[in-house]
Each structure stands twice: as structure tokens, then as C-alpha cells.
Write a protein that holds these residues in place. Structure first.
Motif, PDB file in Angstrom:
ATOM      1  N   ARG C  20       1.214  -1.185  -0.005  1.00 36.41           N
ATOM      2  CA  ARG C  20       0.118   0.189   0.103  1.00 36.41           C
ATOM      3  C   ARG C  20       0.863   1.279  -0.003  1.00 36.41           C
ATOM      4  O   ARG C  20       0.539   2.246  -0.774  1.00 36.41           O
ATOM      5  N   ARG C  24       0.699   4.096  -2.811  1.00 37.68           N
ATOM      6  CA  ARG C  24       0.510   5.416  -2.607  1.00 37.68           C
ATOM      7  C   ARG C  24       1.671   6.295  -3.205  1.00 37.68           C
ATOM      8  O   ARG C  24       1.403   7.581  -3.347  1.00 37.68           O
ATOM      9  N   GLU C  85      -6.437   1.411  -3.907  1.00 37.75           N
ATOM     10  CA  GLU C  85      -5.798   2.663  -3.651  1.00 37.75           C
ATOM     11  C   GLU C  85      -5.739   3.494  -4.936  1.00 37.75           C
ATOM     12  O   GLU C  85      -5.997   4.791  -5.083  1.00 37.75           O
TER      13      GLU C  85
END
Lengths: 355, 386, 386, 355
Positions: C20, C24, C85
Motif C-alpha cells: 500500500r 501510494r 488505492e
């Protein structure tokens, strides 16, 4: 409905049917339908329905004018008919003669204020003014330092206009007046204030939403009786039937609320709490119906209703857009809630059961 | 427009205004005298015979009926005003409400003259209570599945079987019920049922109250065992009850009782919130009031159609559909809006008790007198979908 | 329990947390570089081929597929993290999303080896775009009514007919479509359809974009005129596509795209409302966040079931049913909650533009990829009602 | 679910199935089922699941205890099992040994406060305390003038109890402590505050609501497959099918939210924003599901479900009642909204996607 209302409404219906058929308009990407429609409406005296003959209008009754707006809603008409009618009505309050051509009203939100300066000029900013870009003149409601209201006729060309589009693709503009000298300015009648203008606009929008919902119900029922899935008309599925019954309920509620409010205003001797309830409830209930009812109409139509080619969006998106004009349902719900609270619990039922 | 619905704005005529004042004054007197407590919404559980007689004496029962039967030949709109004022005051209308709304009109239309002359004036005087025997243990929404038999015998019929969910049967003097006189036919499964006037408190009728989750005993099971009904108590056509049932629905389904059943919690919320609500409370109250106003205007509009001699079955079904859903959700919305009401609010206890009762009442509102599903089927038929 | 549904609480494993962070950081870089604007939610209208290739280069396409086909043999939960995401960032996933979610898995299961070797690695590199050809002008929800013919010819099939509502067909390199190879049988109306791999931009295929009410051109009409498909492009059993369709639904229907489609307006509402919300705004935001959290936990739970090799068709249908209704209502609720946001709020204009787009998008969310009605039918079947 | 959770949950399920069958209980107007049920639960060590062995309990894990509460919800058990578990858990936080017998926690609302007086006695008023009337002891969380929290074991006989009933007919009482000397009082662990207790209670209620919804779904599906109307099983009507699909959705959402929150608490190393979100979201979502889902269950059942004789109300009314305990969904929605606003827009997604 009285006979005279019928005649005016039928005139409007006929013009719309001839010149504002949704399917035809939807195919006309250049907007060539607009000029003939406006001309026909003007020839029939409809834009200035609410202007007395001595102020240059056709002197129709409030009720007759409201019936025109219902018809305009049923056709989701994308010309400033409601706006010009409201503007003419506002000018007539101060006995100002209406000019010809498209008009709209400023402000169009209860949160905006236009001020009369000491030199008689007007200043202020009004957001979400419908069809401002198209209008030749604005009917402006403005207040001076003492809080007294005046009505003014303003040349649109003297104002700054930031153009925008509402959800339905119609103009919804920001109008800025920077010391603009009006063509005419006169005091508003005693007791006339911005809430009055907003609620008159709100009832117009309620009637238009209710009319759009009537059409959405009609075309959804028709579509469900044509479209086949799983080897039968989708109208034969209980889930579709019940969805359409709910749409009928929303359409009926909007119609009842809007026509009741119009009737209350048309027959009011004063603008009291009871008329306020009628007008505000119509805007709230019709706005809620626009979301729920429009959602069902789209669901019944499936993917086709999501395309530009299909006419559904002409009704569904305008009904949603109209929620925002002249005060949203949230705004008016708060105002109504405050009024009810101020009157107190034991005065709620007498208010509701007033007529 | 293929699916045109009409809800014309009805203005109540001036005689209604005077009448409303009279009703309010009467109710205020009765409240002051302790006949009932307007803050206690359990009107359906309260049987106050003397209140019924007083209402009758005022001329507020059988208002639209012919004078020869004790009626008052007034308008549906006047009746509407009386009904809504009683409802909002939580007056104990149980004893007379069914007779005044439904049973009387059925008798007017289908009973023989001598029965009309005998019974209708007594309804108008508030002396007698009616029940309606439609549902059976295996026929709820599907009325035409009723199995309770009416077997022809000398001078009348013998009734055997069970009705259920019969409101007020334990206090009723009469019941209007449908019984099976013939089997259904292949072509028409609704054929074979006949409407009867049943005199209660007679041999062969046993009434067993059914406790509701509200703690009330409104419903009953009514068991018939060789109960005799004379021939002149047949109402309308033998085997043809199905023709008689639908036109009555507009009367039954559009009244103020179809959206005001839990209204009292809104009044008490306004009291609890006080004069200076925050945005959350004001918006919540405003939206609820806009709804109840709209429902009422729709309901008044249907009353106007009835007065004009129309049979607005679809419009009435719409009123009941959205009205009962609204009154079902109302206590939950009020509970939410009351979440931040101070404990010191004077009526908090009243509001909480009312909410408890209203939340328990809520599930039945979209079931009794025509379920949501049945209503939407009727509306769909009206739209040309079925 | 006859109707037991399971939504076990899945904790994302620690490798997801690292992943993650990487996603990001990558998205932040791309936003900074101007590849896309996270405040503009029109991702479906944006075709950014270089973005697809970068995502592929990161190893985030075909994540769960075997390495021999260019995949990465990572878990469904890792894929989940990447997907959500990208979705929340409004990244331009249009070009690769369908291939990664649906088309790749279909090829993995049904394509001949040489086709898998040819095409799957290119999907994983983000080079090619897929479309799905299911609906036809007279078969929407009812896939098995498809009429577009695949007529056997030398070495392959000739295709004639029209597909509609085909997302991205105008930019797609391939389409996986169902065509009619035989008429339906009396016993099985779903018989007779076969799944094919279609190479787009070939003779006999005409793509006509369809404008949506959002102003976008996401959908297309795809007209086939004697378009030739070679034999080795048949996917799975001749006439047996119906056996292949249902098990894929769990993949398609439970992902984060089924409740996050309009999520951006919630973020902007929080920004507009500011740090010190009144009770109305706080309650509204709180309830919306509770919903999105619950939806996400359900969706993650289904991803966990997929990872465990289950076929949670009913659970996935529930996620899509309540998820799409939530994302459809979200912009309307946000509009209400924003009604009293000051004009001076810095992002008011952004929020208003987003609301405009989201409100226009809303109607399609409960239609595309399985309507509410179809989903509830599947759920009802799972409950043993059909 | 881990193996140990399964064993504990199965033990509970078996006891409930044997001694708390809804139909049997519903017919037993005298409540004669209560004593044997409580005895069996006590024999199995379930009321003190969350009490370590050295504090007189059975030392089950948080996860095991939560699985008992899910089972208790599925049977809508009307004995203070959840309450005694919570009380034991609270006492164990301060290493206070649990006595035998029924207990409950005080306060049970985030709005109420119990104060530790200077002389060590306790004062305050707690509303809506579940099963206070039945409890022998109260586990009390109280704060002193400095705001430091203590946990106390209090003899129920020393408190004033105004009895009441919740929607489900279970005791929900007002407990007043007027300088009551506790049996034992010890400081709460650092950082432990009333929100912690409320959220633990809220998650317990969420699991119970989710369990009740599972049962409502089950009995509604079963009823629809038995009941005939219009000559077919009502389960064959699309409207009924879709209603039950919606009930399945509400039940699933409640189950997912509640078990996720329980899992988060059982595995938390600290009580951070992420755990707060889980607990609060569960209470909000399960409460919403109680209204929507319970409404559908009643609609499917028709009139029979509205009677005392039928078991449906045992689940539907308790699920509604449980919304009010340990802070309503409105209360927690406001708290969650404030937290989200304070973190700011760009920190919302990281919060939601934290696990």
C-alpha cells in the motif's frame, strides 16, 4: 381546474407539443428549435402571463400561469419561460412595465443579497441565476441600508456574468452587479421581501419538477410495456411493477404538493404561515421526489436511459437541477423547522390542518 | 398522458372551519373531563362507550348518510375534518370507527331496508360497534382464498370456520364478513363468496383475543360453529362478494388514519426540541412536516373525489402506500432526532413512552387493511402494467 | 441456519501494508507529474497508455496470475490493495482494469496455451486494453437472449450482429464476447452461446461510441459484419458459455469499485465542512463513514474467500447490491450535508463539480455489471427461494 | 474462526438450543426457563468468559467471548449473559475478582457519569442499565474530581433502582448511587475511560443485533417457503424474494461490521482511531440494520409476526432495543464525524483502509 386555466394550459401544451417535442429537441444538437418555440410562446403571451395588461403583459391569473408551468415541466422546456414569468411577476409587484424578450430574476438564492446603494445603483452577487446568459433583462429584488426592498429592471448587458450549466445543461450563471444603474427602480409593496420571491420561484420549480415526474412516469410505463427481457415484457415482472408503483407515488406526492401550493398562493389574501408551509413543503417534497422518482425511472430504463440519445435525461436531470434553485430543500426544511418550533408543539396541527 | 393521476387541490369549504372548532372544543372538554388522555396513543385498546354516544349525539357519526337512517347528509370533507381531529387528539374512536367508515356504507348499499332502518340509526347514535371478518388463518392478503363455509339451511345459513385478525371482535355487536357459499370456479377463483351481516354475542360464535406485540388485544380469532344467520342478513349478491369489495377500498384506504397513526410522536418531538432548534433538529422537523402536509393534502384530495362521486381506487392506494410507510418510519426518525434532547426537557418521558409504543405499532401499519405488496399491485394495475 | 452467510473478518497480511505504501508513493509521484488529477473523477473517460505501462512495470497487473504468463503469483488481498488505492486516487485505470479483473482470468481458464502465452504477458505489461461483449440491443440483463451469430466457416467463425453498452470498445485491443453458435433448446434456453476472443481493429468490426448523460463516451455499440474469428479463439465449450459465466461473477461484483465509485465526494465534503462540524454535519459524515467502512470490510472479506479458493457468488452479489445503492445515494446525501457549507470553503467549487458529475453518474451504478433486480434474484436463489 | 472460538461458541449454542429455544420460551409465560438456563451457562463458565482464572473466571479469550455473544444474539437470549460478561471484563481490567451470579455494568450510556467522592464512596445516576433489577452486583466505572477513572464492584442492594423495560421487554433500569460504599474499588488501567467501556458494550450489542438478524433472516425465509397466498408459496413472489434479498443484505452488513469490530478489538494492541472506527461503525451499521432488516422480517410475516404468540418479536424488538444501549447510533455517528473532521479530509481514506 377552472375553465380559464384549462384554456391557457392547453395553449401552452399545444405549443410545446408542436415545437418542443422532447425527441425532436434531443436530436437537434444545434438548438434550432429554440427561436421558433420562444416566438410562439411570445405570440401567445405566455412569458408575460403574470404581467397585467397595463404593464405590457397578458394579465393571466396566478392560477393560469401556474398551469403553464406544470405543462412546461411535463415537457422539461429548456427556454426561460418560468424565469421570464417570474421576472414579469416581480416587476409587476412594483408596477414596472415588462420589456419584451427573455428575462430572469436576481437573486435566485435566499443566501444572496443585492443592495441598493445610496446613489440608486445596485451592487451584489447572485449565484445560480437560471438563464442569466440568455436574458436581455433582469428583474432584481434589492434592499437598501434600512432593509427596505425595491424592485428594479436591469439591463443584462450592464452586469458581469460568469456562465455555468446546471445538471440539466441549462444556463445557471453567477451575476455580479457593480454599481449598476437600473433602467427603472421602484419600491416593493409593503411586506414584500426576498422570502416571497424565493417561495414564488420555489413553487414554480415544484410545479416543473412535478410535471417532469409525470412525464417520467409516463415514459417509464410505456418503456416497460415495450421492453422484453427473459422472454416477457418487463412490465410483467413484479419487481418492475412495484418500482413503477413507487414512482407513481412519488409523482403523485409531487403533483399534490406543488398544485396545492400553487392553489394556496393563487388564492391567498396574505402571505401567512399557512401559505409559507404550502410553498416550502412543495419545494421540499418535490425535491425529494426528484431524487427518488428519477432514480426509479432510470432503473426501469436500464442502460438506454443513461444515454444522451434517449429523452429520459431531459426530465430526470432537470428535475434534479431544479431542486437547487430558489433555495434547496435542506435550506427550506431548516426554515420550516424553525417556524414550527417557534409556534410550538400545540400549534403544529392547527398549521397543518389549516385548509 | 397514459398514466395520469389527479390530486386536485381541495380547499375545505367554510362550513368545515366552524365544524373543526366545534370538534376541537368538544375534544378539549372530554380531555378536561378525563374521558381520555391525548398523550396516550393507545386509542385502539380503549373502549369508551359513553364517548361514542356523545360523538353520535353531536351528529358526527354517519355524517354523509341519508337522514332517514339517522345520518346527517353532510359532505365527505366535513367527515374528514371530524376524523382527523379525533385521530390527532388520540380520541377513543375504536368503538365507532369501523362502523362509521366501512360497515355503514356497506349496509347502506347492500342491506335490506328493514335492516338499514334498524341498524344504521344505532350506528349514528354511537350505540353499536362493528368488526370486519375478512382474513382467515390461511388467507391474509388473498381474501378470495377464504374457506369459512356458509351452508344453506332452512331460512338462512349455518356458518363454520374461523376468521382471524378481526379488530374489535371481542367488543363488537355486529360483524360484516365474507363466507364461502360456493366453491370457486375455474374461470373465476374469486367466485363463491358472499357478504353477510353477523350478529355477534350469539350462539356458535367464539371470540379469542390475540395479544399483539404492543401488549394490546386489538385482534381476535373468531370461531364459528354452526352459527345461524337468517336469509335477510345476506348483503348483496350470493357468490358475488368480489364485485362488492373493490369499490369500497377508496373509502378505507385514503383517510387520515392512513398517515396519522404515529403522528403524536412528531408533536412531542417539537415540544421536546423547544423553540430554538439547532440545524439538525430544524431540518429533521421541517422535512417531516413537509411530508405530513403533503400526505394530508393528498388524502383531502381523495376525500374531495369521493365527495364528487368518483371511485379513486388507485389514488387511494397511493395514499395508503406512501402514507403507511411514512407513519411506519416516523417513530424511528423521531427517535433519531430526539437523540440529543436534554433529559430536562419536560416531556421527555412522555415522548419516550410514545416512541416505545409507536415503534412497536409500526410493523402492522403496512400490513393491515391491504399490505404494501397488495397496494402496489393495485397501483401497477391502474398504470396498465397488469 | 438454512441461509447462513459468512463474512469473516479478514486482516490484511503485513505484505499488504508495505505494498500500500508503494502504491501510494507511486500515485503521488504520478499526480505530481501531472499524469492525472485526483480531484477529477472522470477516470473512465481518460485513456493514459503510459500510465498503464508504468502500473504494469510495477508488477501490479495480473498480480494473482502464474509467473509463466507474466503474472506475479501474489494474493487476491494484495491485488485488492492496489485496486482500492487506484480507485480512491481517481487514477486512470480504464485501459487495464477490465483485462486485469475479468478478461485475464477468463483467458487463464479457457484460452489455448499459445494464446495465453501471447496475450497474458501483454496484459501484465499494461500494453493492451480489453472490452467485454455481453449485452445486445435486445438483451440487457437477460444475457442468454443474445442473438449475434457466430456461423461456422472454414477455420473459424463469421460474426454478424451488434453488441451494445460495451465499455472501452473504442480503445480496446481485444474483446471477450458471447455469440450464438446454436439456437437455444427447449430444455435449456441458455444453451447455444459460445465465448470468443475477438481481436478488435480488424475488418468487419465497427465501433460507434454512445454519449452518456455525463458527457462521457464510455459505452459503445459494436457492429459485426462477417467478422472472422479463427477456431483457436473459442474460449471454453461450444454452446456452453452459460456454464462459464456464473463463477466469474464473484470476481466482478465484489471489488472496491462496487462501492467507491462516488467516494470522492465524501472526501471533499469532509474538507468543505472543516475541522469543527456541527451536529448535523458530524452525524451525517459519521453515518456515511460507518457505511463505507462496513462495505469495505465486506468486500475485503469476499476477497479473502476468493483467496481461499471459494466461489462466494451470493456474498459478492450482496456486496454489489448494497454497495452500488450506497454509492448511488452518496452524492445526494453529500449534496444535502453540504447545503450549509460556506461559500468561502476552499474546495467548494471542486466539491460542486464533483457532485455534478457524481449525481449524473449515479443512475448507471445499479445497472451496469448486473442490475439490482438481477442481483436480488441471485441472492434469493442463494437463500433457497427460487 | 479459530478452533477454540468454535468450541466455546458451540458450547453456548448447545445450551441455548437445549434451554432457550425461542418457541419454548415464548410459550412459558412464567419465565420458568430462566433459572435452568442461567445455571447451565454458569456451569459452562460462560458469564465469566472474560474473567481470568485468577479473578474467578474461565479465562476465555476476547474472541471466544465475542463468539458467545453472537450465539446469544441468534437466540435473542433474555438473561444478563452479555451484561455479566461485560461486568466481569470491566472488573478484570482493574484486577477485581468477580463474584458469582448476575451482574451488569454502570453506567450504560455515554451521557451518564458516576463520581468517586472524596471519601471513596460513589454517587451518580445511570439510565437504561440493562438487567439492573436482576443483577446481584454492578461493575461500576467512575471518575474522581481529577478525571481519573476507577473500577468498582458494588452491591446492587445498596443502590436505588427504578425499574423499566426496554422495547424487547427486558429490564432497563435507572440506577442511582447515593454515596454508596463499593465492595472493592481500584484504579482503572492507564488510558481506560468511559468511551472504552461504552464501545466494548456497543460491540457486544452489535454482535447480538447481527445474531438476531441472522435468525430473522432464517425464520423469514422459512416462513416464506411455507406460507401460501394467491395459490403459491409467497417465496415465489418476486416482491417477497427481493425483500428477503434486502434482508440478507442488512443481515450480512450487520454481521460483517460486528464481527470485524470484534476481531479488531480482540487483536488490538492499543485503542487507536482504527479500533474506534471499527467499534463505532459496527454500532451504527447494526442499529440501522435492526430497523431496516427487522421491518422486512415483519413485512414478510404479515399479521402473524405482530402477535405475541409468534417468535419473531423476540428478535425484532430486542434488536431495536439494543440500538439504545451504550450510546445510540446517532450519538456515535456524531462522535465518529467529529473524529473524521478533526483528522481532516486526506486522513479519511488511510483511516478506512487501515486493515
Amino acid at each position: 381546474m377552472a375553465e380559464s386555466e384549462n384554456i391557457v394550459a392547453e395553449t401552452a401544451e399545444k405549443i410545446f407539443a408542436d415545437l418542443a417535442d422532447a425527441q425532436t429537441i434531443n436530436r437537434d444538437k444545434k438548438g434550432e428549435w429554440k427561436a421558433p418555440l420562444w416566438q410562439a410562446l411570445t405570440d401567445a403571451g405566455l412569458p408575460l402571463s403574470w404581467v397585467p395588461e397595463d404593464c405590457g403583459g397578458s394579465g393571466a391569473s396566478l392560477a393560469e400561469g401556474f398551469s403553464v408551468l406544470s405543462a412546461a415541466g411535463r415537457f422539461a422546456v429548456a427556454v426561460p419561460l418560468a424565469e421570464t414569468m417570474l421576472a414579469g411577476w416581480l416587476l409587476a409587484q412594483a408596477k414596472i412595465t415588462s420589456p419584451g424578450g427573455e428575462m430572469t430574476v436576481v437573486p435566485a438564492s435566499p443566501k444572496d443579497r443585492i443592495t441598493v446603494n445610496a446613489d440608486g445603483s445596485l451592487s451584489g452577487r447572485a449565484r445560480g441565476v437560471p438563464f442569466a446568459k440568455v436574458a436581455k433583462h433582469f428583474a432584481v429584488l434589492a434592499s437598501d441600508a434600512k432593509g427596505d426592498f425595491s424592485v428594479a429592471l436591469v439591463d443584462a448587458g450592464k452586469c458581469r456574468i460568469e456562465t455555468g450549466l446546471n445538471l440539466g445543461g441549462d444556463p445557471s450563471d453567477v451575476v455580479t452587479l457593480d454599481k449598476v444603474q437600473p433602467v427603472t427602480i421602484k419600491p416593493a409593496p409593503t411586506g414584500f421581501d426576498q422570502a416571497r420571491l424565493m417561495l414564488m420561484g420555489g413553487v414554480a420549480r415544484s410545479l416543473q419538477i412535478a410535471g417532469a415526474l409525470e412525464s417520467m412516469l409516463e415514459i417509464s410505463v410505456r418503456y416497460s410495456n415495450e421492453r422484453v427481457a427473459f422472454e416477457k415484457k418487463i412490465s410483467k415482472f413484479q419487481a418492475v411493477q412495484h418500482n413503477l408503483a413507487r414512482l407513481a407515488g412519488e409523482s403523485a406526492a409531487a403533483l399534490a404538493a406543488a398544485t396545492s401550493a400553487a392553489d394556496a398562493i393563487a388564492n391567498a389574501t396574505s402571505f401567512n404561515d399557512e401559505v409559507f408551509l404550502e410553498a416550502v413543503a412543495a419545494k421540499i417534497r418535490c425535491s425529494e421526489a426528484a431524487e427518488k422518482g428519477g432514480g426509479i425511472a432510470h432503473q426501469v430504463h436500464g442502460a438506454i436511459g443513461f444515454t444522451i440519445e434517449h429523452i429520459l435525461h431531459r426530465y430526470s436531470l432537470r428535475a434534479l437541477a431544479w431542486r437547487d434553485d430558489f433555495g434547496s430543500e435542506s435550506f427550506w426544511a431548516v426554515e420550516l423547522g424553525k417556524l414550527v418550533a417557534q409556534r410550538g408543539a400545540d400549534e403544529l396541527w392547527p398549521l397543518v390542518a389549516s385548509r | 398522458m397514459t398514466a395520469a393521476l389527479r390530486f386536485d387541490p381541495i380547499r375545505l369549504p367554510s362550513e368545515c372551519e366552524q365544524l373543526r372548532k366545534e370538534v376541537r372544543a368538544f375534544l378539549a372538554e372530554e380531555i378536561a373531563a378525563g374521558t381520555f388522555d391525548p398523550h396516550k396513543p393507545n386509542r385502539e385498546d380503549t373502549d369508551v362507550p359513553e364517548f361514542s354516544r356523545k360523538v353520535g349525539a353531536r351528529g358526527w357519526l354517519g355524517m354523509t348518510w341519508p337522514k332517514k337512517y339517522g345520518g346527517h347528509e353532510r359532505s365527505f370533507l366535513e367527515r374528514y375534518v371530524v376524523t382527523e381531529e379525533m385521530r390527532v387528539a388520540n380520541a377513543p374512536t375504536r368503538r365507532f370507527f369501523v362502523a362509521d367508515r366501512q360497515s355503514g356504507p356497506v349496509l347502506l348499499k347492500y342491506a335490506p331496508e328493514h335492516i338499514k332502518m334498524e341498524i344504521l340509526p344505532r350506528i349514528c347514535r354511537g350505540e353499536i360497534c362493528f368488526a370486519i371478518g375478512m382474513s382467515e388463518p390461511n388467507s391474509g392478503s388473498d381474501l378470495f382464498a377464504a374457506k369459512t363455509r356458509a351452508t344453506k339451511t332452512d331460512g338462512g345459513y349455518l356458518i363454520n370456520g374461523t376468521k382471524i385478525w378481526t379488530s374489535s371482535a371481542h367488543i363488537a355487536d355486529y360483524m360484516i364478513a365474507i363466507f364461502r357459499t360456493s366453491p370457486p370456479t375455474k374461470e373465476n377463483r374469486r367466485h363463491g363468496l358472499t357478504q353477510f351481516l353477523v350478529k355477534m354475542k350469539q350462539p356458535g360464535i367464539q371470540v379469542n383475543p390475540i395479544a399483539q406485540i404492543t401488549g394490546q388485544y386489538e385482534f381476535n380469532e373468531v370461531v364459528f360453529t354452526d352459527h345461524f344467520i337468517p336469509d335477510d342478513h345476506v348483503l348483496g349478491e350470493i357468490d358475488g362478494a368480489w364485485k362488492q369489495a373493490t369499490s369500497e377500498l377508496a373509502y378505507e384506504r385514503s383517510g387520515p388514519e392512513r398517515f396519522l397513526e404515529t403522528y403524536y410522536v412528531l408533536t412531542e418531538l417539537v415540544r421536546a426540541v423547544g423553540n430554538n432548534p439547532d440545524t439538525r433538529s430544524a431540518e429533521g422537523i421541517g422535512r417531516l412536516v413537509a411530508q405530513v402536509h403533503t400526505m394530508r393534502r393528498m388524502s383531502v384530495s381523495v376525500a374531495g373525489m369521493l365527495q364528487a362521486g368518483k371511485e379513486p381506487v388507485v389514488e387511494a392506494s397511493i395514499v395508503k402506500d406512501i402514507g403507511t410507510i411514512w407513519e411506519q418510519q416516523l417513530p424511528h426518525r423521531v427517535r433519531e432526532l430526539a437523540a440529543f434532547v436534554e433529559e430536562t426537557a419536560t416531556n421527555r418521558e412522555t415522548l419516550e413512552k410514545q416512541l416505545d409504543f409507536a415503534i412497536k405499532t409500526a410493523p402492522k401499519l403496512t400490513i393491515q387493511g391491504g399490505t404494501t405488496e397488495v397496494l402496489r399491485g393495485i397501483i401497477a394495475r391502474g398504470l396498465g402494467l397488469r
